[in-house]
Enzyme design. Structure first.
Site, mmCIF file in Angstrom:
data_model
loop_
_atom_site.group_PDB
_atom_site.id
_atom_site.type_symbol
_atom_site.label_atom_id
_atom_site.label_comp_id
_atom_site.label_asym_id
_atom_site.label_seq_id
_atom_site.Cartn_x
_atom_site.Cartn_y
_atom_site.Cartn_z
ATOM 1 N N LYS A 1 29.231 83.442 10.803
ATOM 2 C CA LYS A 1 27.696 83.078 10.841
ATOM 3 C C LYS A 1 27.174 81.482 10.980
ATOM 4 O O LYS A 1 26.680 81.349 10.065
ATOM 5 C CB LYS A 1 27.111 84.476 10.707
ATOM 6 C CG LYS A 1 25.518 83.562 11.603
ATOM 7 C CD LYS A 1 24.239 84.764 12.050
ATOM 8 C CE LYS A 1 23.807 84.515 12.176
ATOM 9 N NZ LYS A 1 22.571 85.970 12.843
ATOM 10 N N GLU B 1 26.549 83.902 6.303
ATOM 11 C CA GLU B 1 26.162 82.650 6.689
ATOM 12 C C GLU B 1 25.148 81.503 6.216
ATOM 13 O O GLU B 1 24.352 81.702 5.353
ATOM 14 C CB GLU B 1 25.311 83.751 7.817
ATOM 15 C CG GLU B 1 24.443 82.647 8.482
ATOM 16 C CD GLU B 1 23.152 83.213 8.751
ATOM 17 O OE1 GLU B 1 22.556 84.481 8.588
ATOM 18 O OE2 GLU B 1 21.861 82.565 9.659
ATOM 19 N N ARG C 1 16.854 84.140 18.354
ATOM 20 C CA ARG C 1 15.678 83.963 18.649
ATOM 21 C C ARG C 1 16.693 83.305 20.715
ATOM 22 O O ARG C 1 15.987 83.736 21.690
ATOM 23 C CB ARG C 1 14.992 82.330 18.389
ATOM 24 C CG ARG C 1 14.197 82.324 17.440
ATOM 25 C CD ARG C 1 14.036 81.200 16.455
ATOM 26 N NE ARG C 1 14.685 80.931 16.048
ATOM 27 C CZ ARG C 1 14.689 80.245 15.325
ATOM 28 N NH1 ARG C 1 14.147 79.171 14.877
ATOM 29 N NH2 ARG C 1 16.249 80.039 13.781
ATOM 30 N N GLY D 1 19.515 79.199 16.040
ATOM 31 C CA GLY D 1 19.150 78.294 14.904
ATOM 32 C C GLY D 1 17.930 76.908 15.404
ATOM 33 O O GLY D 1 18.409 75.861 15.073
HETATM 34 P P1 13P Z 1 18.696 82.547 15.096
HETATM 35 O O1 13P Z 1 19.668 82.832 16.131
HETATM 36 O O2 13P Z 1 17.044 83.065 15.787
HETATM 37 O O3 13P Z 1 19.174 81.183 14.048
HETATM 38 O O4 13P Z 1 18.860 83.454 14.020
HETATM 39 C C1 13P Z 1 19.572 83.919 13.733
HETATM 40 C C2 13P Z 1 19.662 84.451 12.794
HETATM 41 O O5 13P Z 1 19.454 85.649 11.949
HETATM 42 C C3 13P Z 1 19.660 83.412 11.313
HETATM 43 O O6 13P Z 1 20.054 84.147 9.989
#
Ligand code: 13P
Length: 338
Positions: free
Chosen positions: A216, A174, A289, A259
């Site tokens: 990711k 990620e 989120r 994000g």
């Molecule tokens: P969000 O989708 O809230 O950005 O979180 C994903 C995530 O795992 C960030 O590391």
């Protein structure tokens, strides 16, 4: 199952990943926004409610857990990973130790957690994890990111991924370019391109089997404070173009983070990307989120109302499942919600 099989299952058409791996500090912020006390009992109650929902079977290929959660027992006596497997999904675990000040460029961060990682991975495997996550965080301002920040984070991601594959799990890689700031979509494109390029150079150097990985990334999108809002189709075109130019074809799955986009935005943009996806990549969601915001609100209203919390979550998971196939629409969003 091979690592490629696991990656394919996590990102299968119609499915995606639930990022329920908020650290204790991050979930404190989420609970604070709904006036719920941040206790271990409440954290388990919220997560168990989601992990038991219908949506897990149908739309969630994998669930990313936090260290505390992977060790917890659910009310039925099963451990959290056992419950997830029973419901047809795959348990995963966040293994980084967070983004820390980068010496030499103290306004930026480098993600830490490589020391002792091999031993922790072996333990997580025994606890049931079959994939892992490590998040690198890159911010955009007039002066950032620096080459130092990009290279340090890519290097750590590659060393992490190598150790995870050695321990027979799929690494989610990620590299996140944050939405914070007033930069435009083209600036996000350039930074994302540089970052992805550097990451795949490092992953190659560390001999990662890309088929057994999931990327990711962030979508290519303007900063939150940018005046010029891009359309979903522009975001989709630029995101897919950036991925095609910078992600090797062997990568099995690409699962976006939300994000800071709203629930609807993140579904709509993922849908637009899949409508024009002419690659072999399985392109889907790995939202925190974007999947949990509405369910969290219901949890804040009444923790005992399992049905309402699950309905909210089932709906978002179903919508994103449709987006992973390019079959979502605003009409369906409203019809099904009603
Ligand atoms: P969000 O989708 O809230 O950005 O979180 C994903 C995530 O795992 C960030 O590391």
């Amino acid at each position: 199952m091979t690592l490629e099989d696991i990656a394919k299952k996590m990102c299968a058409k119609g499915k995606g990943i639930l990022a329920a791996d908020e650290s204790t500090g991050t979930i404190a912020k989420r609970f604070n926004s709904i006036n719920v006390e941040n206790t271990e009992v409440n954290r388990l109650a919220f997560r168990e409610t989601l992990f038991k929902s219908e949506a897990i079977k149908n739309y969630i290929g994998g669930i990313i857990l936090f260290d505390e959660t992977i060790r917890q027992k659910t009310s039925s006596g099963l451990s959290v990973p056992e419950l997830i497997v029973k419901n047809g999904s795959i348990p995963g675990i966040k293994v980084d130790k967070g983004a820390k000040v980068l010496s030499g460029s103290p306004e930026e961060t480098v993600t830490e957690g490589l020391d002792g990682l091999r031993d922790r991975l072996k333990e997580y495997y025994k606890l049931g994890a079959r994939f892992t996550k490590w998040r690198a965080v890159i911010k955009i301002t007039d002066n950032y990111p620096t080459v130092q920040c990009i290279k340090s984070n890519s290097h750590a991601l590659a060393r992490y991924a190598a150790m995870v594959q050695e321990c027979n799990m799929v690494p989610i890689v990620e590299p996140e370019v944050l939405m914070d700031g007033s930069h435009d979509i083209d600036k996000c494109y350039n930074v994302t391109e540089n970052l992805l390029n550097d990451c795949y150079e490092q992953l190659a150097l560390h001999k990662i089997d890309l088929k057994g990985t999931v990327l990711k990334p962030n979508m290519v999108i303007q900063g939150i404070d940018c005046q010029k809002k891009s359309t979903s189709s522009e975001i989709a075109r630029k995101t897919l173009d950036c991925l095609k130019r910078n992600v090797p074809e062997e990568v099995t799955g690409i699962a976006f983070l939300s994000g800071g986009q709203s629930e609807i935005e993140s579904s709509k943009n993922l849908n637009e990307i899949n409508k024009i996806n002419d690659t072999k990549f399985l392109i889907t969601f790995s939202y925190g989120r974007g999947l949990q915001a509405s369910a969290l609100k219901e949890f804040g209203k009444n923790k005992e109302d399992i049905k309402k919390i699950q309905n909210a979550f089932n709906h978002r998971a179903k919508m994103n499942g449709l987006s992973s196939k390019g079959e979502w629409s605003e009409k369906l969003e409203k019809e099904i919600a009603a």
